[in-house]
Enzyme design. Structure first.
Site, PDB file in Angstrom:
ATOM      1  CB  SER A 148      -0.878  -0.008   1.257  1.00 44.61           C
ATOM      2  OG  SER A 148      -1.486   1.247   1.462  1.00 44.61           O
ATOM      3  CE1 TYR A 161      -4.805  -3.109   4.290  1.00 45.54           C
ATOM      4  CE2 TYR A 161      -3.651  -1.094   3.674  1.00 45.54           C
ATOM      5  CZ  TYR A 161      -4.247  -2.289   3.322  1.00 45.54           C
ATOM      6  OH  TYR A 161      -4.275  -2.664   2.001  1.00 45.54           O
TER       7      TYR A 161
END
Length: 256
Positions: A148, A161
């Site tokens: 990400s 995350y």
């Protein structure tokens, strides 16, 4: 692309978004694909989208939080097609109820962090562990992990995350360094804002505009943008690329 036809690849998260797009791209290149995910309906939709290419597609439900489930899934993949040439680790803990509780460290929720790390890092690590013997037996291959832009942006949330994806970078480079002499490559792809079906349902106009303001190109990403890079890294055309974290984000991050 060179070196995809006739080979077998695992794609986790193959029932939606980037995972589904990657499955379809690999099938279109002549590969055999084993797509795994948690939702039977999502996997069925991917099979429907594959059309005539579905003969080269095996779908199976599994859970990245469950070690035995992962072991069974990878074993099914190797037994069904007789070989394994690579893995695209796309699946991650992105349920809305989980992400909504993944806030700043001042409100750290141990249950959230435990599930996110168990899924994104440990579960992905077990997929790699279980896949490596078959990839080595095939003469080598490629592992691509989906990360990400979060670890590079340092935003206020989601903290667990982003932390799990940063740890995934370390796991990627460990795999590349440790298994490189056996012709196993490992890289990670770091997407920016990608308009998957799920994201399009929850992303507000304000959030879309904020991402667009920070992105160099005039649009947000599509799942196919990521599927193209994953297919390239799995193919022989990426055969001298390993240990890299490659941003595919329209210029959201610009880094060396």
């Amino acid at each position: 692309m060179e070196g995809l036809k006739g080979k077998t690849f695992i794609v986790t998260g193959g029932g939606s978004g980037i995972g589904a797009a990657t499955v379809l791209r690999l099938l279109s290149e002549g590969a055999q694909v084993v797509a795994g995910g948690t939702r039977a309906e999502g996997l069925a939709q991917t099979r429907d989208q594959a059309g005539a290419l579905a003969d080269n597609l095996l779908t199976a439900q599994f859970d990245l939080r469950d070690e035995a489930s992962i072991e069974s899934f990878v074993a099914k993949a190797t037994q069904s097609f007789g070989r394994l040439d690579g893995v695209a680790n796309v699946a991650a803990a992105v349920r809305p109820d989980l992400m909504s509780r993944d806030l700043g460290v001042d409100t750290l929720d141990v249950d959230v962090w435990t599930e996110v790390m168990r899924t994104n890092l440990i579960g992905t690590g077990i997929v790699i562990r279980e896949s490596l013997p078959a990839i080595v037996a095939a003469g080598g291959g490629s592992i691509v992990n989906v990360s990400s832009a979060g670890p590079f942006l340092g935003g206020p949330a989601p903290t667990a995350y982003s932390a799990s994806k940063h740890a995934l970078h370390s796991l990627t480079r460990h795999t590349a360094r440790t298994w490189g002499k056996q012709n196993v490559r490992a890289n990670a792809v770091a997407p920016g804002a990608v308009l998957t079906e799920a994201a399009a349902k929850v992303m507000t106009d304000e959030a879309t505009e904020e991402f667009l303001q920070g992105t160099a190109l005039p649009r947000l990403g599509q799942p196919d943008d990521l599927a193209s890079m994953l297919a390239f890294l799995l193919s022989d055309e990426g055969s001298w690329i390993t240990g890299q974290i490659l941003s595919v984000d329209g210029g959201l991050t610009m880094r060396e």
